[in-house]
Scaffold this active site. Structure first.
Site, PDB file in Angstrom:
ATOM      1  N   GLY A  40      -3.886  -0.782  -5.770  1.00  0.00           N
ATOM      2  CA  GLY A  40      -4.305   0.603  -5.590  1.00  0.00           C
ATOM      3  C   GLY A  40      -4.723   0.806  -4.148  1.00  0.00           C
ATOM      4  O   GLY A  40      -5.494   0.008  -3.606  1.00  0.00           O
ATOM      5  N   ALA A  41      -4.222   1.849  -3.521  1.00  0.00           N
ATOM      6  CA  ALA A  41      -4.488   2.050  -2.095  1.00  0.00           C
ATOM      7  C   ALA A  41      -5.981   2.142  -1.800  1.00  0.00           C
ATOM      8  O   ALA A  41      -6.498   1.508  -0.875  1.00  0.00           O
ATOM      9  CB  ALA A  41      -3.776   3.312  -1.610  1.00  0.00           C
ATOM     10  N   ASN A 167      -0.284   8.509   3.290  1.00  0.00           N
ATOM     11  CA  ASN A 167       0.211   7.601   2.249  1.00  0.00           C
ATOM     12  C   ASN A 167       1.216   8.267   1.314  1.00  0.00           C
ATOM     13  O   ASN A 167       1.030   8.297   0.095  1.00  0.00           O
ATOM     14  CB  ASN A 167      -0.979   7.054   1.445  1.00  0.00           C
ATOM     15  CG  ASN A 167      -0.927   5.553   1.295  1.00  0.00           C
ATOM     16  OD1 ASN A 167       0.147   4.959   1.259  1.00  0.00           O
ATOM     17  ND2 ASN A 167      -2.086   4.926   1.199  1.00  0.00           N
ATOM     18  N   ARG A 169       4.132   8.812  -1.100  1.00  0.00           N
ATOM     19  CA  ARG A 169       4.932   8.041  -2.051  1.00  0.00           C
ATOM     20  C   ARG A 169       5.930   8.993  -2.694  1.00  0.00           C
ATOM     21  O   ARG A 169       5.612   9.695  -3.664  1.00  0.00           O
ATOM     22  CB  ARG A 169       4.045   7.403  -3.122  1.00  0.00           C
ATOM     23  CG  ARG A 169       3.064   6.362  -2.599  1.00  0.00           C
ATOM     24  CD  ARG A 169       3.786   5.097  -2.160  1.00  0.00           C
ATOM     25  NE  ARG A 169       2.839   4.060  -1.776  1.00  0.00           N
ATOM     26  CZ  ARG A 169       2.351   3.890  -0.559  1.00  0.00           C
ATOM     27  NH1 ARG A 169       2.721   4.743   0.406  1.00  0.00           N
ATOM     28  NH2 ARG A 169       1.515   2.913  -0.288  1.00  0.00           N
ATOM     29  N   LYS A 245       0.255   5.500  13.306  1.00  0.00           N
ATOM     30  CA  LYS A 245       0.724   4.109  13.286  1.00  0.00           C
ATOM     31  C   LYS A 245       2.238   4.086  13.509  1.00  0.00           C
ATOM     32  O   LYS A 245       2.970   4.767  12.807  1.00  0.00           O
ATOM     33  CB  LYS A 245       0.373   3.464  11.951  1.00  0.00           C
ATOM     34  CG  LYS A 245      -1.118   3.440  11.639  1.00  0.00           C
ATOM     35  CD  LYS A 245      -1.381   3.058  10.192  1.00  0.00           C
ATOM     36  CE  LYS A 245      -0.956   4.177   9.247  1.00  0.00           C
ATOM     37  NZ  LYS A 245      -1.222   3.861   7.824  1.00  0.00           N
ATOM     38  N   ALA A 275      -0.422  -3.333   3.772  1.00  0.00           N
ATOM     39  CA  ALA A 275      -0.812  -3.444   5.180  1.00  0.00           C
ATOM     40  C   ALA A 275      -1.425  -2.157   5.703  1.00  0.00           C
ATOM     41  O   ALA A 275      -2.368  -2.185   6.501  1.00  0.00           O
ATOM     42  CB  ALA A 275       0.392  -3.846   6.024  1.00  0.00           C
ATOM     43  N   GLY A 276      -0.903  -1.005   5.272  1.00  0.00           N
ATOM     44  CA  GLY A 276      -1.463   0.264   5.718  1.00  0.00           C
ATOM     45  C   GLY A 276      -2.896   0.457   5.250  1.00  0.00           C
ATOM     46  O   GLY A 276      -3.745   0.956   5.990  1.00  0.00           O
ATOM     47  N   ASP A 277      -3.169   0.052   4.013  1.00  0.00           N
ATOM     48  CA  ASP A 277      -4.526   0.145   3.490  1.00  0.00           C
ATOM     49  C   ASP A 277      -5.457  -0.781   4.263  1.00  0.00           C
ATOM     50  O   ASP A 277      -6.601  -0.422   4.577  1.00  0.00           O
ATOM     51  CB  ASP A 277      -4.552  -0.240   2.010  1.00  0.00           C
ATOM     52  CG  ASP A 277      -3.584   0.583   1.185  1.00  0.00           C
ATOM     53  OD1 ASP A 277      -3.367   1.761   1.510  1.00  0.00           O
ATOM     54  OD2 ASP A 277      -3.028   0.027   0.211  1.00  0.00           O
ATOM     55  N   ASP A 313      -1.498  -7.559  -2.355  1.00  0.00           N
ATOM     56  CA  ASP A 313      -2.028  -6.512  -1.490  1.00  0.00           C
ATOM     57  C   ASP A 313      -3.213  -6.979  -0.659  1.00  0.00           C
ATOM     58  O   ASP A 313      -3.621  -6.298   0.277  1.00  0.00           O
ATOM     59  CB  ASP A 313      -2.496  -5.318  -2.342  1.00  0.00           C
ATOM     60  CG  ASP A 313      -1.341  -4.537  -2.936  1.00  0.00           C
ATOM     61  OD1 ASP A 313      -0.192  -4.972  -2.787  1.00  0.00           O
ATOM     62  OD2 ASP A 313      -1.595  -3.489  -3.550  1.00  0.00           O
TER      63      ASP A 313
END
Length: 346
Positions: A40-41, A167, A169, A245, A275-277, A313
């Site tokens: 989960g982000a 984010n 999706r 980013k 990686a973004g989280d 994650d």
């Protein structure tokens, strides 16, 4: 940077059980066994913030089922306050299944009607949220349901500073793939009134105090012609802090009229998921510690590297002493630091 309250960071959003073929690179259809994890982000951000020693709370809902109990237990085990997580007796915990393939990992979601999809603006009245010093939300929550979208909208109208990770999706949005370029850029996103991902995410990003977005994400959502971070800033001038980013190349922060760019370090990538989280958590940690924008970006890169080196994650952070050495290094040393985190020997 943005003024923050004295309370903890509060991350609101869905966390699911994740199933992955036991053998790396294995075909899902032919897999004999699956490995269970959580994904989960927002909880990813919360766990990395906790790793950095930042007081953080995750607020969500899970089903009254074994998967829900597993999710809450794993997030809590990372040092995250889960007192704001509600158990829904009528709806299940969300599920995602990863299908590795030659051209990357495809994700199958089974989250429609999940406990977290029923979250709404009433969450903001919970003491677990009202005492937040910073509220962290993502575009994933905005895609889950109308009530979740109303939650994000209400948070952006409230008194607590909001950091918003776009984010995007595509699979979660009812309009499916984003619109063709001609329809994305005409009219300007701020003038659109439809419910597409492009319109909704632009509206939310433009109203947040702090925004994180990938350059490729902005191009896909709003305009293929966005050539660089400065072009994204021109499109989103209102957020006090904007972080753009640019993949494995660099990240740029716009803090008011100040601009700082920090190149990413080379990393031997095992899997990019999460990686973004991790980057968001590292950058927010720097912000909360009162670090300079450059050091905050570096901490974002270092935390993202922890996620890139593992199949799940969440990966272990580098040694704190090494992190501090890299944060304090001059630009030349930072740029030449190798993937395993060692500083070059002089």
């Amino acid at each position: 940077m943005i003024p923050l309250g004295e309370g903890p960071v509060v991350c609101v959003g869905e966390t699911m059980v994740s199933l992955v073929p036991e053998h790396s690179g294995g075909d899902l259809a032919a897999a004999d066994s699956l490995r269970l994890a959580v994904a989960g982000a927002e909880s990813n951000v919360a766990m990395y913030l906790a790793d950095h020693g930042v007081p953080v709370r995750w607020v969500s809902a899970v089903g009254d089922d074994p998967f829900g109990r597993r999710v809450v237990a794993e997030v809590a085990a990372r040092g995250v306050d889960v007192s704001g997580v509600r158990t829904d007796p009528a709806r299940p915990t969300g599920l995602m299944v990863k299908s590795p393939g030659e051209h990357g990992t495809h994700v199958h979601y089974y989250r429609r009607g999940s406990a977290a999809s029923a979250l709404g603006p009433a969450v903001l009245d919970d003491p677990a949220v009202r005492t937040a010093g910073l509220l962290h939300l993502t575009g994933i929550t905005a895609a889950l349901s109308h009530s979740c979208r109303a939650l994000v909208d209400a948070a952006l109208r409230g008194p607590v500073p909001v950091s918003f990770d776009v984010n995007h999706r595509p699979a979660l949005w009812p309009d499916g793939p984003v619109l063709p370029p001609a329809e994305r850029i005409c009219p300007h996103p701020s003038q659109r009134t439809d419910e597409s991902a492009a319109a909704v995410l632009y509206d939310f990003a433009d109203r947040a105090d702090l925004v994180l977005v990938g350059l490729d994400e902005a191009q896909a959502l709003w305009d293929d012609a966005l050539a660089d971070a400065a072009a994204v800033r021109a499109l989103l001038p209102r957020p006090r802090v904007l972080v753009v980013k640019d993949g494995a190349r660099a990240a740029t922060v716009f803090d008011g009229t100040d601009v700082h760019t920090v190149p990413a370090r080379a990393v031997d990538v095992v899997e990019p998921v999460g990686a973004g989280d991790a980057f968001a958590a590292g950058f927010l940690t720097g912000l909360l510690r009162g670090e300079s924008p450059v050091r905050a970006l570096r901490l974002g890169h270092l935390t993202a590297g922890a996620a890139l080196r593992v199949t799940g994650d969440h990966g272990p952070l580098p040694d704190p002493a090494l992190i501090e050495r890299l944060l304090a290094a001059d630009d030349a040393v930072w740029a030449s630091a190798v993937a395993d985190g060692d500083l070059p020997v002089h």
